[in-house]
Design a protein around this motif. Structure first.
Motif, PDB file in Angstrom:
ATOM      1  N   UNK A   1     -52.733  14.497  48.062  1.00 44.35           N
ATOM      2  CA  UNK A   1     -52.697  14.018  46.681  1.00 44.35           C
ATOM      3  C   UNK A   1     -51.921  15.029  45.847  1.00 44.35           C
ATOM      4  N   UNK A   2     -50.782  14.624  45.367  1.00 44.08           N
ATOM      5  CA  UNK A   2     -49.985  15.505  44.515  1.00 44.08           C
ATOM      6  C   UNK A   2     -50.521  15.364  43.093  1.00 44.08           C
ATOM      7  N   UNK A   3     -51.560  16.139  42.790  1.00 45.38           N
ATOM      8  CA  UNK A   3     -52.253  16.009  41.511  1.00 45.38           C
ATOM      9  C   UNK A   3     -51.426  16.474  40.331  1.00 45.38           C
ATOM     10  N   UNK A   4     -50.426  17.297  40.593  1.00 46.19           N
ATOM     11  CA  UNK A   4     -49.601  17.792  39.494  1.00 46.19           C
ATOM     12  C   UNK A   4     -48.185  18.056  39.969  1.00 46.19           C
ATOM     13  N   UNK A   5     -47.234  17.662  39.155  1.00 49.47           N
ATOM     14  CA  UNK A   5     -45.841  18.047  39.378  1.00 49.47           C
ATOM     15  C   UNK A   5     -45.569  19.365  38.663  1.00 49.47           C
ATOM     16  N   UNK A   6     -46.521  19.769  37.867  1.00 51.95           N
ATOM     17  CA  UNK A   6     -46.393  20.995  37.086  1.00 51.95           C
ATOM     18  C   UNK A   6     -46.768  22.198  37.950  1.00 51.95           C
ATOM     19  N   UNK A   7     -46.051  23.281  37.729  1.00 51.59           N
ATOM     20  CA  UNK A   7     -46.336  24.513  38.446  1.00 51.59           C
ATOM     21  C   UNK A   7     -45.688  25.641  37.655  1.00 51.59           C
ATOM     22  N   UNK A   8     -46.364  26.748  37.589  1.00 49.79           N
ATOM     23  CA  UNK A   8     -45.841  27.870  36.813  1.00 49.79           C
ATOM     24  C   UNK A   8     -44.914  28.787  37.614  1.00 49.79           C
ATOM     25  N   UNK A   9     -44.769  28.529  38.899  1.00 49.13           N
ATOM     26  CA  UNK A   9     -44.007  29.434  39.759  1.00 49.13           C
ATOM     27  C   UNK A   9     -42.500  29.374  39.522  1.00 49.13           C
TER      28      UNK A   9
END
Length: 149
Positions: A20-28
């Motif tokens: 499950x790709x719960x977020x496309x957001x990432x701080x990396x």
């Protein structure tokens, strides 16, 4: 065996791992990540909704699914503001599933760690992408090496 072949043979459980790709957001802001570049160019929804998760879980439940549920993929699942609610829903509806998390650990905090351990996290994959501090800082310029390590 492919899913199509399994379905032709009448096997209703063609796979044992669902991501499950719960977020496309990432701080990396990884130098190699296709998601961060497409997020900047498009205005796509960045978090999976609880409604979609419920639909997936209901479908898996109707098939007697008991495999692994991965909370992760290309974004950091912990960025989803509904992460804990989603995790609890999956744990409640699919209690025999193995629940695992892929994370870059930037948002991992003692409270979240305690929550995950209390509610049945079966596995944790740390997305570090660096053999050394130097390569880590180069490949993940958006994260704080000292905080994550």
């Amino acid at each position: 065996m492919s899913n199509r072949l399994a379905l032709r043979k009448g096997i209703d459980k063609p796979f044992q791992f669902v991501g499950l790709m719960l977020s496309r957001e990432c701080h990396a802001h990884c130098v190699f990540c296709p998601v961060s570049r497409t997020n900047e160019r498009t205005h796509v929804q960045t978090h999976m909704s609880l409604e979609i998760v419920k639909k997936v879980v209901d479908d898996l439940l109707s098939r007697g699914y008991s495999g692994t549920i991965n909370f992760g993929e290309n974004g950091d699942a912990l960025c989803n503001p509904l992460f804990q609610e989603i995790f609890l829903h999956v744990a409640k509806r699919l209690p025999s599933s193995q629940r695992v998390l892929y994370s870059n650990m930037m948002l991992m905090a003692p409270g979240i760690a305690e929550f995950l351990l209390t509610h049945g996290l079966a596995g944790l994959t740390l997305n570090m992408d660096g053999a050394s501090e130097q390569t880590y800082r180069c490949s993940k310029p958006g994260l704080d090496f000292d905080q994550v390590s």
